[in-house]
Design an enzyme around this catalytic site. Sequence first.
Site, PDB file in Angstrom:
ATOM      1  N   LYS A 194       1.554 -10.372   7.845  1.00 38.20           N
ATOM      2  CA  LYS A 194       2.735 -10.114   7.018  1.00 38.20           C
ATOM      3  C   LYS A 194       2.999  -8.612   7.041  1.00 38.20           C
ATOM      4  CE  LYS A 194       4.072  -8.980   3.276  1.00 38.20           C
ATOM      5  NZ  LYS A 194       5.041  -7.873   3.006  1.00 38.20           N
ATOM      6  N   THR A 248      -4.054   0.739  -3.851  1.00 40.91           N
ATOM      7  CA  THR A 248      -5.241   0.297  -4.581  1.00 40.91           C
ATOM      8  C   THR A 248      -4.857  -0.780  -5.602  1.00 40.91           C
ATOM      9  OG1 THR A 248      -6.332   2.406  -4.207  1.00 40.91           O
ATOM     10  CG2 THR A 248      -7.130   1.113  -6.075  1.00 40.91           C
ATOM     11  N   GLU A 249      -3.675  -0.614  -6.168  1.00 44.67           N
ATOM     12  CA  GLU A 249      -3.216  -1.575  -7.179  1.00 44.67           C
ATOM     13  C   GLU A 249      -3.106  -2.989  -6.590  1.00 44.67           C
ATOM     14  OE1 GLU A 249       0.709  -0.476  -8.224  1.00 44.67           O
ATOM     15  OE2 GLU A 249       0.954  -2.145  -9.630  1.00 44.67           O
ATOM     16  N   CYS A 302      -2.737   7.414   4.193  1.00 44.65           N
ATOM     17  CA  CYS A 302      -3.783   7.127   3.198  1.00 44.65           C
ATOM     18  C   CYS A 302      -4.881   8.190   3.224  1.00 44.65           C
ATOM     19  CB  CYS A 302      -4.363   5.742   3.432  1.00 44.65           C
ATOM     20  SG  CYS A 302      -4.853   5.467   5.121  1.00 44.65           S
ATOM     21  N   GLU A 399      -2.591   9.738  -6.138  1.00 47.14           N
ATOM     22  CA  GLU A 399      -2.126   9.768  -4.749  1.00 47.14           C
ATOM     23  C   GLU A 399      -0.608   9.919  -4.766  1.00 47.14           C
ATOM     24  OE1 GLU A 399      -2.354   6.067  -2.473  1.00 47.14           O
ATOM     25  OE2 GLU A 399      -2.973   7.212  -0.723  1.00 47.14           O
TER      26      GLU A 399
HETATM   27  P1  NDP Z   1       1.741  -2.074  -1.391  1.00 48.88           P
HETATM   28  O1  NDP Z   1       0.302  -2.038  -1.576  1.00 48.88           O
HETATM   29  O2  NDP Z   1       2.582  -2.679  -2.429  1.00 48.88           O
HETATM   30  O3  NDP Z   1       2.115  -2.838  -0.034  1.00 48.88           O
HETATM   31  C1  NDP Z   1       1.264  -3.052   1.069  1.00 48.88           C
HETATM   32  C2  NDP Z   1       1.535  -4.448   1.643  1.00 48.88           C
HETATM   33  O4  NDP Z   1       1.163  -5.451   0.696  1.00 48.88           O
HETATM   34  C3  NDP Z   1       2.992  -4.725   1.933  1.00 48.88           C
HETATM   35  O5  NDP Z   1       3.096  -5.559   3.055  1.00 48.88           O
HETATM   36  C4  NDP Z   1       3.433  -5.440   0.678  1.00 48.88           C
HETATM   37  O6  NDP Z   1       4.602  -6.187   0.839  1.00 48.88           O
HETATM   38  C5  NDP Z   1       2.249  -6.319   0.407  1.00 48.88           C
HETATM   39  N1  NDP Z   1       2.116  -6.779  -0.962  1.00 48.88           N
HETATM   40  C6  NDP Z   1       2.685  -6.277  -2.092  1.00 48.88           C
HETATM   41  N2  NDP Z   1       2.294  -6.980  -3.171  1.00 48.88           N
HETATM   42  C7  NDP Z   1       1.446  -7.940  -2.731  1.00 48.88           C
HETATM   43  C8  NDP Z   1       0.697  -8.964  -3.362  1.00 48.88           C
HETATM   44  N3  NDP Z   1       0.711  -9.135  -4.676  1.00 48.88           N
HETATM   45  N4  NDP Z   1      -0.066  -9.767  -2.607  1.00 48.88           N
HETATM   46  C9  NDP Z   1      -0.128  -9.591  -1.278  1.00 48.88           C
HETATM   47  N5  NDP Z   1       0.563  -8.646  -0.620  1.00 48.88           N
HETATM   48  C10 NDP Z   1       1.343  -7.819  -1.338  1.00 48.88           C
HETATM   49  O7  NDP Z   1       2.234  -0.637  -1.115  1.00 48.88           O
HETATM   50  P2  NDP Z   1       3.732  -0.133  -1.238  1.00 48.88           P
HETATM   51  O8  NDP Z   1       4.325  -0.307   0.064  1.00 48.88           O
HETATM   52  O9  NDP Z   1       4.490  -0.756  -2.346  1.00 48.88           O
HETATM   53  O10 NDP Z   1       3.511   1.352  -1.620  1.00 48.88           O
HETATM   54  C11 NDP Z   1       3.192   1.701  -2.969  1.00 48.88           C
HETATM   55  C12 NDP Z   1       2.204   2.842  -2.996  1.00 48.88           C
HETATM   56  O11 NDP Z   1       1.001   2.428  -2.365  1.00 48.88           O
HETATM   57  C13 NDP Z   1       2.627   4.058  -2.218  1.00 48.88           C
HETATM   58  O12 NDP Z   1       3.387   4.910  -2.979  1.00 48.88           O
HETATM   59  C14 NDP Z   1       1.312   4.654  -1.856  1.00 48.88           C
HETATM   60  O13 NDP Z   1       0.860   5.449  -2.898  1.00 48.88           O
HETATM   61  C15 NDP Z   1       0.413   3.479  -1.686  1.00 48.88           C
HETATM   62  N6  NDP Z   1       0.231   3.078  -0.284  1.00 48.88           N
HETATM   63  C16 NDP Z   1      -0.964   3.338   0.309  1.00 48.88           C
HETATM   64  C17 NDP Z   1      -1.153   3.002   1.625  1.00 48.88           C
HETATM   65  C18 NDP Z   1      -2.441   3.269   2.304  1.00 48.88           C
HETATM   66  O14 NDP Z   1      -2.513   3.169   3.517  1.00 48.88           O
HETATM   67  N7  NDP Z   1      -3.493   3.589   1.603  1.00 48.88           N
HETATM   68  C19 NDP Z   1      -0.104   2.398   2.436  1.00 48.88           C
HETATM   69  C20 NDP Z   1       1.111   2.147   1.713  1.00 48.88           C
HETATM   70  C21 NDP Z   1       1.245   2.490   0.405  1.00 48.88           C
HETATM   71  P3  NDP Z   1       6.002  -5.407   0.620  1.00 48.88           P
HETATM   72  O15 NDP Z   1       6.119  -4.402   1.665  1.00 48.88           O
HETATM   73  O16 NDP Z   1       7.030  -6.434   0.740  1.00 48.88           O
HETATM   74  O17 NDP Z   1       5.943  -4.836  -0.765  1.00 48.88           O
END
Ligand code: NDP
Length: 801
Positions: A194, A248-249, A302, A399
């Site tokens: 996904k 992380t959330e 990250c 972050e």
């Molecule tokens: P998310 O953790 O929300 O998204 C990562 C992936 O998980 C996306 O494909 C997302 O889908 C999917 N996802 C979201 N919610 C769920 C769920 N409940 N169950 C399963 N999959 C889910 O990151 P965001 O893209 O929203 O970014 C938010 C923040 O996260 C950023 O501001 C940054 O701080 C951090 N981040 C950290 C990353 C890292 O590599 N450590 C990478 C990206 C973000 P969808 O895209 O549709 O939301």
Amino acid sequence: MSKSVARYFDTMDYGPAPESDTDARQWLSRHAQGFGHFIDGRFTGADSGAHFETVEPATGLLLARIAQGSPADIDTAVTAARAAQPGWMAVGGHARARHLYALARTVQRHARLLAVVEALDNGKPIRETRDIDVPLVARHFYHHAGWAQLQEREFADQVPLGVIGQIVPWNFPLLMLAWKIAPALALGNTVVLKPAELTPLSALLFAELAAQAGLPAGVLNVVTGDGATGAALVAHEGVDKIAFTGSTEVGRLIREATAGSGKSLTLELGGKSPFIVFDDADIDAAVEGVVDSIWLNQGQVCCAGSRLLLQEGIAADFIERLKRRMQQLRVGMPLDKAIDLGSLIDGSQLDRVRSLVATGVREGAQCYQPSCALPTGGSFYPPTLLTGVQPASTVATEEIFGPVLVTMTFRTPDEAVALANNTRYGLAASIWSETIGLALGIAPQLQAGVVWINATNLFDAGVGFGGCRESGYGREGGREGCHEYLKPHAWAARKPRAAQAAPGATGETARAPVTSSTLPAIDRTAKLFIGGKQVRPDGELSHAVFSVSGQRFGEVGTGNRKDIRNAVAAARAADGWSSATPHRRAQALYYLAENLSTRADEFAARLVRFTEVAAGSARAEVDAAVSRLFAYGAWADKYEGTVHVPPLRGVALATVEPIGVVGVVCPDEAPLLSFVSLLAPLLAMGNRTVIVPSESHPLIATDFYQVLETSDLPGGVVNIVTGPAESLMQTLARHDDVDALWVFGAASLSRDAERLSVGNLKRTLVDHGLATDWQDGAAAEGAPFLRHATQVKNIWIPYGE
Ligand code: NDP
């Protein structure tokens, strides 16, 4: 002549050098009616449900219509992956290697198209997608083609997990896809991926190219959608593992959602990585390092070095040079080959960055931004430096995930380590010093899965990447990354354990005679063992212990939350064990074995009385426990790291480190052997432990106190708390100073251990109620346990002038 050329360098104006987007636009126009999901080797019809739009972050203009995946779409994809998996495994390592090789070649043949599509969809500079993302993607498939080829020899006792659900974020859409699917496919698993809602295009293009390259239908499936689609994939019962990269959330939500399901899980989450510069560093090189560290991909990385830690004496000079360098950075359109920073991913990320910077300023930081022009229309944000930041301030702890660097100072190496580790994350770190001894001395002290010395943001398919603490667990790349997609054959064959360990399981009926010498003293209550001493339980409570047939033997202390807290504190304080040499740890384990061996008769007799097994079985259990201690004594100085030679001038040292403080809950069966089998690998690798022995047969563990006391293990390395497994496990799972948790026993214990460990995202090893044959070395000893008792830290050391 040369004079006039030199003059041009000073006077020439910057002009854009755009990459052509013709091929990418043609590909998009072929899908103008919208993209469906890629399931079972083909795109599903695009009009069969809800859609959303993906836009160019740099312009806000529409790129494509994308299908919104429903639970039914996920189910169709998982069914296709399940159906394809046996055949994909059966084709063998060589055939899979050929397929992965073909994927690598395909990526290289379409490198320009992939790079342009990625830059358009994500907003990052083409220079990065062209020179970093796509070459690393190709390298990942080549490297894992090799693991497929070698699988039958190198991983002969392992089997693939099955169907893997993979969820990737928007910051490196294609690279994260490669990191996830290359090892999964290489080792005989099939995949449902996904991609992020904001950046689905490169995954769809890749799926199309993979089909053209002959990848069998159903092996790779891509379902597009938002977080709800991801959640449906996580929840699907037909998925054997979830591999996730993101916040992380969401990582926490996934941990909770998969708890007790039996699904494996790896989490690659956020970070707040330190970039440490000592006063003997090559300052100009370090300034350039900062540019690569925090302004790569607009800081949406990250492992971005987002906390600049400067030794006090060089701080002012460093910041002045850094500001000068920042003036040279260009923010521009992603397809312009001459820019350094492109657009942030979208307006909400831009708002988040703006608001965090404002918070930083409100909390007392000074904000510096160069006077560079920003294009209009997209989500552009200038490179930003915050000075005067306090370690506890929001911008130093959160972050930001944008082009924002915060800086602090330190005086001594110890202070640098303390500041660097002052975060809940543990992903990466950069150390800059011309004194190699200093840098190599600091690296092991940092809480991070990756450490770069005089370098930053180096990646290679052969060198594992991943973090600890709230940066998640698991590694991607290299041999350790392969293990994330395999499980021991002996574990795959485990069956649910009977509700209670059956007495006399061997069918033997002979009992060892009960003599007064094998009975405990009448008034003896076994205490707890904390900090190397026998102590009374905090609640001053004890409970009776019975044999399998109900014979009462005596009393044992009933540990409570406070006892666990004391035990964890003792274990935390015993950190000398984690830096003890492997030789020293081996000696301690051999000595434990020797001490147990001299008391073998006594222990066997006690086992007969507690568990009512036949004398022969009891003796076999004690002998196996002695042998197991010897085995881990042997492993202590042989399970070690390796030296990688990645494609750069230098090496990466993959060092094997203990996890730290590990909680263990033992099962009821084979109470001595299971206790020793779980304790010994942790000790061998330098962990400190808090163990809850078998709830039904705790006295065999309390007898073990004497073995421990006569050994030369430092106090606090092994702490034993007897009592109710469930509540003691819960305290361990919730305790933020426990780094990992091993739980063997009822399935409900495993589920709760996984669910409650989300607080500090501790690593868990649980058996989901499946019984281990503790006598069987393949199931109960060796590398699988050692892997769970350690984490790999990769220390990159480029060298040469
Ligand atoms: P998310 O953790 O929300 O998204 C990562 C992936 O998980 C996306 O494909 C997302 O889908 C999917 N996802 C979201 N919610 C769920 C769920 N409940 N169950 C399963 N999959 C889910 O990151 P965001 O893209 O929203 O970014 C938010 C923040 O996260 C950023 O501001 C940054 O701080 C951090 N981040 C950290 C990353 C890292 O590599 N450590 C990478 C990206 C973000 P969808 O895209 O549709 O939301």
